[in-house]
Enzyme design. Structure first.
Site, PDB file in Angstrom:
ATOM      1  N   ASP A  32       0.851  -1.187   0.000  1.00 17.58           N
ATOM      2  CA  ASP A  32       0.000   0.000   0.000  1.00 17.58           C
ATOM      3  C   ASP A  32       0.895   1.249   0.000  1.00 17.58           C
ATOM      4  O   ASP A  32       1.881   1.322   0.731  1.00 17.58           O
ATOM      5  CB  ASP A  32      -0.915  -0.009   1.229  1.00 17.58           C
ATOM      6  N   ASN A  89     -12.842  -3.294   2.852  1.00 17.38           N
ATOM      7  CA  ASN A  89     -13.780  -2.175   2.907  1.00 17.38           C
ATOM      8  C   ASN A  89     -14.737  -2.302   1.723  1.00 17.38           C
ATOM      9  O   ASN A  89     -14.296  -2.447   0.581  1.00 17.38           O
ATOM     10  CB  ASN A  89     -13.022  -0.849   2.842  1.00 17.38           C
ATOM     11  N   GLY A  95     -15.625   3.108   3.949  1.00 16.10           N
ATOM     12  CA  GLY A  95     -14.296   3.674   3.732  1.00 16.10           C
ATOM     13  C   GLY A  95     -13.608   3.209   2.471  1.00 16.10           C
ATOM     14  O   GLY A  95     -12.426   3.488   2.268  1.00 16.10           O
ATOM     15  N   GLN A  96     -14.333   2.477   1.602  1.00 16.89           N
ATOM     16  CA  GLN A  96     -13.696   2.061   0.344  1.00 16.89           C
ATOM     17  C   GLN A  96     -13.445   3.296  -0.516  1.00 16.89           C
ATOM     18  O   GLN A  96     -14.331   4.135  -0.698  1.00 16.89           O
ATOM     19  CB  GLN A  96     -14.592   1.062  -0.414  1.00 16.89           C
ATOM     20  N   SER A  97     -12.217   3.412  -1.019  1.00 17.04           N
ATOM     21  CA  SER A  97     -11.872   4.570  -1.847  1.00 17.04           C
ATOM     22  C   SER A  97     -11.473   4.162  -3.260  1.00 17.04           C
ATOM     23  O   SER A  97     -11.583   4.976  -4.177  1.00 17.04           O
ATOM     24  CB  SER A  97     -10.746   5.374  -1.197  1.00 17.04           C
ATOM     25  N   HIS A 102     -10.393  -5.406  -3.182  1.00 14.46           N
ATOM     26  CA  HIS A 102      -9.045  -5.739  -2.701  1.00 14.46           C
ATOM     27  C   HIS A 102      -9.112  -6.086  -1.227  1.00 14.46           C
ATOM     28  O   HIS A 102     -10.001  -5.626  -0.503  1.00 14.46           O
ATOM     29  CB  HIS A 102      -8.081  -4.561  -2.924  1.00 14.46           C
ATOM     30  N   HIS A 104      -7.065  -5.910   2.273  1.00 12.44           N
ATOM     31  CA  HIS A 104      -5.951  -5.317   3.014  1.00 12.44           C
ATOM     32  C   HIS A 104      -5.383  -6.362   3.973  1.00 12.44           C
ATOM     33  O   HIS A 104      -6.142  -7.024   4.686  1.00 12.44           O
ATOM     34  CB  HIS A 104      -6.426  -4.146   3.888  1.00 12.44           C
TER      35      HIS A 104
END
Ligand code: 5GP
Ligand code: ZN
Length: 116
Positions: A32, A89, A95-97, A102, A104
């Site tokens: 990340d 997320n 909070g998914q951006s 994916h 984490h």
């Protein structure tokens, strides 16, 4: 299948650079770029699936493989004994951006519960 406007499609197709730590036929694992823990990796399916909510029964093996790769990477990073956190997320409120599914993998520090 790939979305030209999707950052993670561009990373999995090597159009955008990333620090790659593992690759399988179906998955790419990268560091990340804004790590939230000493180890912060992302396991990304090469298929463009926007969120976990878009996954179907046909993705069952892929999702299992993503978790298993996170498990292997945790072992490689000596996280298995002390513990680590795996997060997906899902949706803006969570909070998914980046809207390409994916997983984490976070480790190397204590985590609180419940998450914020
Ligand atoms: P989300 O918020 O969607 O669950 O997670 C997206 C993650 O992607 C964030 O942790 C963010 O730091 C990471 N990220 C965003 N842009 C890039 C990038 O260009 N390269 C890498 N390696 N990670 C990124
Ligand atoms: Zn994508």
């Amino acid at each position: 299948m790939a979305d030209a406007d999707c950052l993670f499609c561009r990373i999995t197709s090597r159009q955008v650079k990333a620090d790659i730590v593992a690759e399988t036929g179906e998955l790419l694992a990268i560091k990340d770029s804004n790590p939230q823990a000493p180890t912060h990796l992302l396991v990304i399916p090469k298929e463009h699936i926007p969120t976990l909510a878009d996954a179907t029964d046909g993705h069952t093996v892929l999702l299992g493989s993503a978790l298993q790769l996170a498990n292997q990477l945790a072992r490689q990073h000596q996280l298995s004994q002390g513990g680590y956190r795996v997060v997906v997320n899902t949706g803006a409120e969570a909070g998914q951006s980046v809207f390409h599914l994916h997983v984490h993998l976070l480790g190397g520090r204590p985590f609180r519960w419940p998450p914020g």
